[in-house]
Design a protein around this motif. Structure first.
Motif, PDB file in Angstrom:
ATOM      1  N   GLN A  14       0.830  -1.206   0.000  1.00 11.54           N
ATOM      2  CA  GLN A  14       0.000   0.000   0.000  1.00 11.54           C
ATOM      3  C   GLN A  14       0.865   1.258   0.000  1.00 11.54           C
ATOM      4  O   GLN A  14       0.534   2.239  -0.662  1.00 11.54           O
ATOM      5  CB  GLN A  14      -0.935   0.003   1.203  1.00 11.54           C
ATOM      6  CG  GLN A  14      -2.052  -1.018   1.110  1.00 11.54           C
ATOM      7  CD  GLN A  14      -2.820  -1.133   2.413  1.00 11.54           C
ATOM      8  OE1 GLN A  14      -2.237  -1.074   3.496  1.00 11.54           O
ATOM      9  NE2 GLN A  14      -4.133  -1.306   2.304  1.00 11.54           N
ATOM     10  N   ARG A  17       2.258   1.679  -3.513  1.00 17.73           N
ATOM     11  CA  ARG A  17       1.204   2.175  -4.412  1.00 17.73           C
ATOM     12  C   ARG A  17       0.914   3.655  -4.158  1.00 17.73           C
ATOM     13  O   ARG A  17       0.686   4.418  -5.101  1.00 17.73           O
ATOM     14  CB  ARG A  17      -0.089   1.378  -4.241  1.00 17.73           C
ATOM     15  CG  ARG A  17      -0.059   0.061  -4.992  1.00 17.73           C
ATOM     16  CD  ARG A  17      -1.402  -0.598  -5.029  1.00 17.73           C
ATOM     17  NE  ARG A  17      -2.216   0.066  -6.047  1.00 17.73           N
ATOM     18  CZ  ARG A  17      -3.517  -0.016  -6.107  1.00 17.73           C
ATOM     19  NH1 ARG A  17      -4.183  -0.702  -5.202  1.00 17.73           N
ATOM     20  NH2 ARG A  17      -4.197   0.587  -7.052  1.00 17.73           N
ATOM     21  N   LYS A  99      -4.971  -3.014  -9.660  1.00 19.51           N
ATOM     22  CA  LYS A  99      -5.046  -3.972  -8.556  1.00 19.51           C
ATOM     23  C   LYS A  99      -4.603  -5.350  -9.018  1.00 19.51           C
ATOM     24  O   LYS A  99      -3.895  -6.044  -8.335  1.00 19.51           O
ATOM     25  CB  LYS A  99      -6.465  -4.036  -7.998  1.00 19.51           C
ATOM     26  CG  LYS A  99      -6.800  -2.858  -7.138  1.00 19.51           C
ATOM     27  CD  LYS A  99      -8.013  -3.162  -6.299  1.00 19.51           C
ATOM     28  CE  LYS A  99      -8.293  -1.947  -5.467  1.00 19.51           C
ATOM     29  NZ  LYS A  99      -8.341  -2.185  -4.085  1.00 19.51           N
ATOM     30  N   HIS A 100      -5.052  -5.743 -10.189  1.00 18.28           N
ATOM     31  CA  HIS A 100      -4.692  -7.043 -10.739  1.00 18.28           C
ATOM     32  C   HIS A 100      -3.731  -6.806 -11.895  1.00 18.28           C
ATOM     33  O   HIS A 100      -4.037  -6.032 -12.794  1.00 18.28           O
ATOM     34  CB  HIS A 100      -5.939  -7.795 -11.215  1.00 18.28           C
ATOM     35  CG  HIS A 100      -6.961  -7.958 -10.134  1.00 18.28           C
ATOM     36  ND1 HIS A 100      -6.784  -8.820  -9.082  1.00 18.28           N
ATOM     37  CD2 HIS A 100      -8.144  -7.344  -9.924  1.00 18.28           C
ATOM     38  CE1 HIS A 100      -7.830  -8.745  -8.278  1.00 18.28           C
ATOM     39  NE2 HIS A 100      -8.669  -7.848  -8.759  1.00 18.28           N
TER      40      HIS A 100
END
Length: 166
Positions: A14, A17, A99-100
């Protein structure tokens, strides 16, 4: 106000990101400033005189002309390599937003291409710069290089085991 305790509880993923998002935002601000508001190095000198609207829709025409007809080696390096390098950070930072990571290369390169196309259309409509399909090609290639660097680093990171003492 954002509590510092919540930030300290973020996972490493996190935090990465979040940093990537901030860097991407700063990069995009700088990208749009440079391509739409900054110097007019690629100004059109067409029939309307300095600053006339101009465009090139023939792929590789300006790449060829810059490579062959430049007076010295620095012009092709600055123009062509500059267009490629301009989008490398975009291609590198963009995958952090997904996210993926399935098909991350296709998605990120597509977004780089569409973003470059958007910039060229804006240059034609709102500035007096040359809109060029070759810029879209070079920018997209730069985005592909950035995404490739991301994928290589991610692949190496998954395969490298780091031993440390607790």
């Amino acid at each position: 106000m954002f509590p510092i305790n919540k930030m300290l509880n973020f996972s490493a993923h996190q935090k990465i990101r979040t940093v990537a998002f901030v860097l991407l935002f700063i990069y995009l601000c700088l990208l749009f400033y440079v391509t739409l508001f900054a110097w007019n190095y690629g100004a059109s000198l067409g029939p309307e005189g300095p600053g006339g609207r101009n465009f090139n829709l023939t792929p590789f025409r300006s790449i060829y002309r810059i490579s062959v007809f430049s007076q010295d080696i620095m012009d092709p390096i600055i123009i062509l390599l500059g267009n490629v390098m301009l989008f490398v950070p975009f291609g590198f930072l963009l995958p952090f937003m997904f996210k993926h990571v399935q098909k991350v290369m296709i998605k990120a390169v597509f977004i780089c291409c569409v973003s470059s196309l958007f910039i060229e259309v804006c240059q034609f409509l709102f500035t007096y710069r040359v809109s060029n399909v070759d810029d879209v090609i070079l920018n997209t290639f730069g985005g592909l290089i950035g995404v490739s660097i991301f994928v290589i680093i991610r692949t190496i990171k998954k395969r490298v085991v780091i031993f440390y003492k607790k």
